[in-house]
Scaffold this motif. Structure first.
Motif, PDB file in Angstrom:
ATOM      1  N   UNK A   2       0.979  -1.341   0.099  1.00  0.00           N
ATOM      2  CA  UNK A   2      -0.040  -0.213  -0.097  1.00  0.00           C
ATOM      3  C   UNK A   2       1.000   1.140   0.067  1.00  0.00           C
ATOM      4  N   UNK A   3       0.790   2.202  -0.797  1.00  0.00           N
ATOM      5  CA  UNK A   3       1.496   3.354  -1.117  1.00  0.00           C
ATOM      6  C   UNK A   3       0.728   4.315  -0.025  1.00  0.00           C
ATOM      7  N   UNK A  69      -3.200   7.691   2.425  1.00  0.00           N
ATOM      8  CA  UNK A  69      -3.006   6.300   1.599  1.00  0.00           C
ATOM      9  C   UNK A  69      -3.407   6.775   0.365  1.00  0.00           C
ATOM     10  N   UNK A  70      -2.557   6.384  -0.879  1.00  0.00           N
ATOM     11  CA  UNK A  70      -2.743   6.450  -2.169  1.00  0.00           C
ATOM     12  C   UNK A  70      -4.296   6.164  -2.427  1.00  0.00           C
ATOM     13  N   UNK A  71      -4.889   6.901  -3.388  1.00  0.00           N
ATOM     14  CA  UNK A  71      -6.318   6.975  -3.687  1.00  0.00           C
ATOM     15  C   UNK A  71      -6.455   5.283  -4.043  1.00  0.00           C
ATOM     16  N   UNK A  72      -5.866   4.852  -5.105  1.00  0.00           N
ATOM     17  CA  UNK A  72      -6.088   3.690  -5.788  1.00  0.00           C
ATOM     18  C   UNK A  72      -5.866   2.603  -4.743  1.00  0.00           C
ATOM     19  N   UNK A  73      -4.893   2.611  -3.973  1.00  0.00           N
ATOM     20  CA  UNK A  73      -4.540   1.764  -2.821  1.00  0.00           C
ATOM     21  C   UNK A  73      -5.754   1.655  -1.938  1.00  0.00           C
ATOM     22  N   UNK A  90      -1.223  -1.013   9.652  1.00  0.00           N
ATOM     23  CA  UNK A  90      -1.344  -0.044  10.860  1.00  0.00           C
ATOM     24  C   UNK A  90       0.016  -0.422  11.709  1.00  0.00           C
ATOM     25  N   UNK A  91       0.708  -1.489  11.559  1.00  0.00           N
ATOM     26  CA  UNK A  91       1.914  -1.759  12.332  1.00  0.00           C
ATOM     27  C   UNK A  91       2.958  -0.922  11.727  1.00  0.00           C
ATOM     28  N   UNK A  92       3.049  -0.758  10.232  1.00  0.00           N
ATOM     29  CA  UNK A  92       3.798   0.130   9.406  1.00  0.00           C
ATOM     30  C   UNK A  92       3.630   1.417  10.039  1.00  0.00           C
TER      31      UNK A  92
END
Length: 135
Positions: A2-3, A69-73, A90-92
């Motif tokens: 996820x970007x 978070x990037x829209x597409x992701x 969430x951990x990231x």
């Protein structure tokens, strides 16, 4: 993967509550929470660290890091009218927030007797139990 990008860092609270400490047997309590904003696909990670010594609170640090978070992701996180932020993501966010807190702690305690106090390694997978589900 996820970007995302961290777009905000906010120092919510910092205080050195005493000028006397042995710095030998400090204990630390950690709190991590998340908030969600539908508009803009944003998640905020709040982390608070309380340092104490023999039942006396010595120092407190609380920060809030905001992630977009990037829209597409983000679209991939939506299913059946719910938004599910995976535990791993969430951990990231928590790892990035705790790392940021380490830098803030170092800067804020510079030239004080607390400059040798650190935030030790934290197993965030123990702090975060499950995915975040938003109805």
């Amino acid at each position: 993967m996820t970007r995302f990008r961290m777009f905000g860092i906010h120092l919510e609270q910092f205080a050195i509550l005493t000028d006397k400490s042995q710095n030998d047997a400090l204990s630390m309590n950690t709190e991590v929470n998340f908030k969600y904003a539908e508009e803009g696909e944003k998640i905020a990670c709040y982390a608070k660290f309380d340092f104490s010594e023999e039942q006396q609170r010595l120092m407190v640090l609380a920060i809030n890091c905001e992630f977009e978070i990037h829209n597409e992701d983000f679209k991939e996180l939506r299913k059946d009218g719910k938004t599910i932020i995976p535990k791993a993501l969430l951990e990231f966010f928590a790892v990035h927030t705790i790392g940021t807190a380490r830098g803030i702690l170092f800067c804020k305690t510079e030239s004080t007797q607390f400059n040798n106090v650190i935030i030790p390694p934290i197993n965030v997978s123990e702090l975060i139990q499950s995915d975040m589900v938003i109805e």
